[in-house]
Every structure is written in C-alpha cells, then in structure tokens.
Design an enzyme around this catalytic site. Structure first.
Site, PDB file in Angstrom:
ATOM      1  CG  ASP A 109     -21.368 -40.954   0.368  1.00  0.00           C
ATOM      2  OD1 ASP A 109     -22.566 -41.003   0.687  1.00  0.00           O
ATOM      3  OD2 ASP A 109     -20.942 -40.276  -0.580  1.00  0.00           O
ATOM      4  CG  ASP A 168     -27.058 -38.341  -2.724  1.00  0.00           C
ATOM      5  OD1 ASP A 168     -27.756 -37.316  -2.855  1.00  0.00           O
ATOM      6  OD2 ASP A 168     -26.380 -38.820  -3.640  1.00  0.00           O
TER       7      ASP A 168
END
Length: 676
Positions: A109, A168
């Site tokens: 991320d 994601d």
C-alpha cells in the site's frame, strides 16, 4: 381536486424539475470539506493521520498505516478546486509528515500512501522532491514483485497465506505507471503490466466479478486458494473489491493505452452497474444476506454466525467508500467512450446520493470527516457504518473529475457556423474540437482539411476562444488556455477529411464548403452537413455533401461523405480519407500502419505560430471494411481507401487527442484507435 393533494403533486413535479445543478452540488460539498478538513488539520498530532470516527471517538492511524496518504491527498484536491493557498500550505505540511515513508515498514500500500499525497502534490506543483519520492516509493514497491508469480505480494506471509495478492493491489499500480511515465524508467511499467495481466487471468470470474484474495505458491506461481478477507464469503462480490478492480483497469488503460485493459474495465462496469441499488450507493457486498442476490450463511468462507450481527429483516449496510470509488472510476471510463451515457449517469446518481443529508456530514460532526456510512470489514464485524478517510478522498476526486466532464443537461457538444471568424464551421465535444474552412478564406487556404483544435478534456472551449478574438485579443487561441490552435492544416486532408483518389493522387475540391445545414443541435448530439459545389476530377464532375455527427464521451467523430459523380469508369470512384503527415516540417514521431482500416500518427505540433511547449498530437482515421493502409506517393498523407458508387455514403471516423490531456503516449493513442 383536494388542495392538499394538489399541493403535494405540485411539490413532487417541481422537485423533478429543480434538481440541484452538479456545479452547485460540487461547490456545496467542497465548502463543507473546507470546514471539516480545516478542523481535522488543526487537531492532528504530528505523528498521526486521520482514519475514521467510531463510537464517538476520532481514530487516527500511524504514518505508515495504509490510509496515511489520503488526508494529504484530500487537501491537495481542495487546493486544486479552490486555488486557496491555505489548503496548499496544509497539503504541503501534511504531505511532509510522510517524508520518511520509504524508510518505514510498509507493504504493497505504499502506492496508496505516496500517490495520493506526493503524486497529487507533484501534479499540482511540479516540485522535484515530490517526484523523487514517487520514484523511491515505486522502487520499494517493486521489491515485492515475484516474476515467477507475476504479481507484487500484498500482505506479508502469515497463518492463512504465504503469498497473498488482493484485488486492492491494482490501485497501487498507479504509482508504478506514473513513476515510469515521469522518470522514464520502463521497469516500473513492466512490473505493473505484468501484475495487471496476472490479476486479470486469476482474480476474475466468468461474470467479471472478482475474488478478494488469490494465494500463490511463490516458488512455482501456482494458484493455491481464491478467498475473501473482507467480503461476505469466498465466492461473493465484495463491493469495494469490485470498485478497486474497475478503477485499477480504467487507470491501466489510461497509463498504458492497452485496449485489453479498457475491455476489462468495461466488463467490470457491466457487472457492477445492474447490481447497484436505486440510489447508486452499493451494499457492502453484492451477495450479502438481505441483498437481491444473497448467499446463505452456509456458503464457503461465510462469517462466523456468532460474530456476524446482521439478522433477518435488518437493513443491508451500504459502503459509501465503494460508491465513491465506483463513481470516480466510471467518470474516467466515460471519457474513453460512453455513447449511451450510462457510465456518467450512474456516477452522477452516486454523487448526488453521497451529497445528500443522509450521507454528507454536517459541519463539525462525524469527527470532521466528510461522508458517513462506510464499511471496512463486515466479515469480522469491524468498521461498521463509519466515515472513512479514503471514502472522502475518492468522493472529492470524483466530483473534480465530473466537473471536467460537464453536467448532463448542460452542453456537451457544439457545432456552428462562425461568421465572426471568416466562415469557419466549428465543432466539438468535451474531448475533441475542430473546424473546417469556408468561402471567406479560399486561397488562404482552399482546403477540405479538418483543422484540429487541441484541448484538455472536460469542457467546451471554442465559443470562448472566438469571443476573445472578436473582443480584440488577437491570437488568443494560439496561446494555451486549456487548449489551443497548434495544428497546420494547409492544403491537405488535415485531421481526417476525404477526397477522390485518382491515379494515386488526392483530388481536392476546387472551393471550400459553400453552404451548411444543421440537422440536429442538442446538448448531447449535433449533426451538420457541409456542401462542396461541383468540381472537375479527371474530366468527371464531382460534388460532395459531408455529414458529421458529434456526440459526447468519445475521441472519434462520425463522418458520412456522399460523392455524386457521373461518367466514371465502372460508375465507381476511389475515395481516400486520411491524415496529413506534414513532411516538410518532419513532425511525425510514430505511426500506426499495421492495423487494417486504421491509420494513426503521433506528431509534434505543426503550426509555427503556436507558442513553444505545445506538446504532441495524436490524429487518426478509422474506415471499417478496408483491407490496408497506404502512404500517398508523395509521402504527404496516410490514407484508407474505399471504392464507392455515385450517391453511396462513405462512412468513417476521424479523431484526435492532445498529449497534455488524458492520452499522453503514442501507445495509448494507437491502442485507442485499434479499439475504435
């Protein structure tokens, strides 16, 4: 009629016709965001970023938390909308808190963390230190890539998975693609494309829904498991996961130009849109209990009934963050072709709901976050019905994107005769613009060519340009005001006109167009015909009616040319539609020559009167039903040729883009042409 009943009916009818304009809605939301985020900024500790507001308490996260870039990103979006230096100062200060992110313990991320903060900062300020942070973060993300698997690892190894890859992760590829484009390091883009291709192969079901988690064997690359972590069950369609996929493949098409990614994004959109509730904001999982397509509690991977607190008859919780992500993705997707307007209409529906009192926070409430009713992990019944910092970010991003695309009901296309500029006939949608010369400029030049007017996507500009010139601002549209006239058409086909092609030569009309007729003029469609009087072609009298249809959401406009002639051999004539190559100026950098019925080029701007740094232009013609693409013998044009009968309509498409807009590389342009 009962007066009370009449008043109720009148009120209902009036409300249908008094819907808040999207421009006003956007202004209202950003004003609310200014108040909320100013308060958030004022109270934040130096070592924290806001995450949510739950059980009456604000919850902040560590600087290396996966959501840490979204609040700085939201401040950058506030600055972009308002131009207020206060928000630039806030954005710079909050972004600076992440200066050490590359040296912190992070995982996949880092793309979220850096692209929303430093990425927006670089886009809006051009600060070289922001670009260096993007490069360093991209390099760090690449260390998680395993070429055997073909993906970057998501979470670190744990009890459930050794090499998990979650949907994601498609979002983090934007950092790699942007860093590659901005630094010239092609390795970043290659890793991103490999990851996107592997995910497309292994994450998606036949209906284009996606699993949340795919676990791999890192030594062989074999798929071991397909499961969920945050959705209802292993085979359900977790709505935020579907949103990540839609956004990720739309972005990958923008950055790479690969038409496979565009088809994937459109297929995902076709799965999502029919499942959305009437107000557009999705349930947290499209197969959660209580939905129209619910799976049972006995489904594989379903939650522990003792932890899952939903009971029969309870409302199904929505996820406002998934709605915001879907809206933002659909708006961008609409700019790559949305003939029916379904992408933009769906996005507007979602945005209107999120801006309603049900979702939009009141000033000073909801922990100073912007929208309510987000969900993080209902599978484990955590993060239930709360605001989310990333929901706020994508909501603002979607509104800014919508603002650039215009508002349904407002003009999205335009075509008109321009007497104030020597008989030009100008036409445009929100992506492209052009003009064709009339009688007043014959001899300077006499040309059927389409003159390209480049512009940034999002709004109509030519009426403004002409009005400025009429008011005495000479050369206004040769300077960059979100677009410009930097294309030289000369005596040529320009950016996609046609002409008889006899003996290997283009035979242009003897005059410019002499009359016109507007067949349709609405905010979403314009149709007009330009008439060229008869001229001689190799002893044959020829005339031309050129019909052009302008619709929104596409870089390509439809052209229907009808040539009338008599006495041609076989009663047929070859007609060529093509693009001027500016051989004397040597502007062409790359060409598409290997795709039947399609010719395209990528070139430097050709008008010597234009100011410097005008960028690059993509130009193309698409003529279905032709086998090859040719260069004329004199090298002046790339053409597609078709044989027609007198009075037969020749249908083709012409298009253009500006390299400063959404399509920034020849690869992206050529792939869009191939997909047309």
């Amino acid at each position: 009629m009962n007066s009370v009943l009449f008043a109720a009916i009148l009120s209902a009818v009036t409300s249908c016709f008094s819907q808040e304009p999207m421009s006003k809605l956007t202004e209202r939301v950003f004003q609310r965001a200014e108040v909320q985020f100013t308060a958030l900024d004022a109270r934040l500790p130096e070592n924290k970023m806001p995450v949510t507001f739950e059980d009456g308490e604000v919850k902040d996260g560590k600087l290396n938390g996966w959501t840490s870039g979204f609040f700085p990103g939201s401040l950058w979006l506030l600055y972009e909308y308002s131009g207020d230096e206060r928000f630039r100062e806030m954005a710079e200060r909050q972004t600076a808190k992440l200066d050490g992110i590359v040296d912190m313990k992070t995982h996949h991320d880092i793309g979220f963390q850096v692209n929303s903060s430093f990425g927006n900062g670089y886009r809006l300020t051009g600060k070289p230190e922001y670009l260096e942070m993007m490069r360093a973060a991209a390099a760090k993300l690449c260390t998680r890539f395993n070429p055997v698997v073909g993906c970057t690892r998501s979470w670190d190894p744990g009890k459930r998975w050794d090499y998990p890859v979650i949907i994601d992760n498609m979002m983090n590829l934007e950092l790699l693609m942007a860093a590659s484009r901005l630094t010239g390091d092609g390795s970043f883009a290659e890793i991103a494309k490999t990851h996107a291709n592997t995910t497309m192969k292994n994450h998606f079901r036949d209906d284009f829904s996606t699993w949340h988690v795919v676990a791999y064997d890192e030594e062989t690359g074999a798929v071991l498991k397909k499961q969920t972590s945050q959705g209802f069950c292993d085979d359900s369609a977790w709505s935020r996961g579907q949103a990540w996929g839609l956004y990720g493949y739309t972005m990958m098409f923008r950055e790479s130009g690969c038409s496979t990614y565009l088809r994937q994004a459109r297929s995902i959109a076709s799965f999502i849109i029919p499942l959305l509730p009437e107000d557009g904001v999705p349930e947290w999982d499209f197969n959660a209990p209580g939905t129209a397509h619910a799976f049972g509690m006995d489904a594989k991977g379903a939650p522990d009934p003792d932890k899952f607190k939903w009971k029969e008859g309870d409302p199904v919780l929505r996820d406002s963050s998934a709605g915001a992500i879907i809206a933002s993705a659909l708006i961008e997707l609409s700019t790559y072709g949305d003939p029916d307007g379904v992408y933009l209409r769906t996005a507007e529906k979602i945005l209107r709901t999120l801006a309603s009192p049900e979702y939009l926070s009141e000033e000073g409430e909801n922990g100073n976050f912007l929208i309510r009713h987000g969900v993080t992990n209902l599978h484990n019944w955590s993060g239930v019905d709360i605001p989310l910092t990333y929901g706020d970010y994508y909501f603002l991003e979607a509104l800014l994107r919508y603002r650039k695309c215009g508002t349904p009901g407002e003009e999205k296309v335009m075509a008109r005769y321009v007497p104030e500029r020597r008989d030009d006939f100008v036409f445009e949608n929100e992506l492209v613009a052009g003009r064709i010369y009339g009688k007043a400029v014959e001899g300077n030049p006499t040309s059927p060519g389409i003159d390209i007017l480049v512009k940034m996507p999002g709004r109509l500009v030519t009426n403004e340009w002409y009005s400025k010139v009429s008011a005495g601002e000479r050369g206004y549209y040769h300077r960059d005001h979100g677009g410009k006239d930097c294309y030289q058409v000369g005596v040529s086909l320009g950016g996609g006109a046609s002409a008889p092609f006899i003996g290997g030569q283009l035979c242009y009309p003897a005059t410019n167009y002499r009359s016109y007729k507007v067949l349709k003029s609405t905010p979403r469609k314009a149709v007009f015909v330009l008439r060229y009087p008869a001229w001689e072609v190799d002893g044959i009298t020829v005339s031309l009616d050129k019909k052009i249809t302008v619709t929104p959401g596409t870089y390509f406009l439809k052209c229907e040319d009808t040539y009338v002639f008599h006495g041609a051999p076989g009663d047929t004539m070859q007609i060529a539609a093509g693009v001027f190559r500016h051989p004397k100026k040597d502007t062409v950098e790359e060409e598409l020559l290997d795709c039947p019925g399609r010719y395209a080029l990528w070139e430097k701007a050709s008008d010597t009167h234009a100011e410097p740094e005008e960028g690059r232009i993509g130009v193309a013609v698409v003529m279905p039903g032709t086998d090859g693409v040719h260069l004329t013998g004199d090298g002046t044009h790339g053409i597609c040729v078709k044989t027609v009968k007198s009075g037969e309509t020749l249908t083709y498409w012409f298009g253009s883009c500006w390299g400063k807009g959404d399509i920034q590389t020849p690869e992206a342009w050529f792939n869009l042409v191939r997909a047309q």
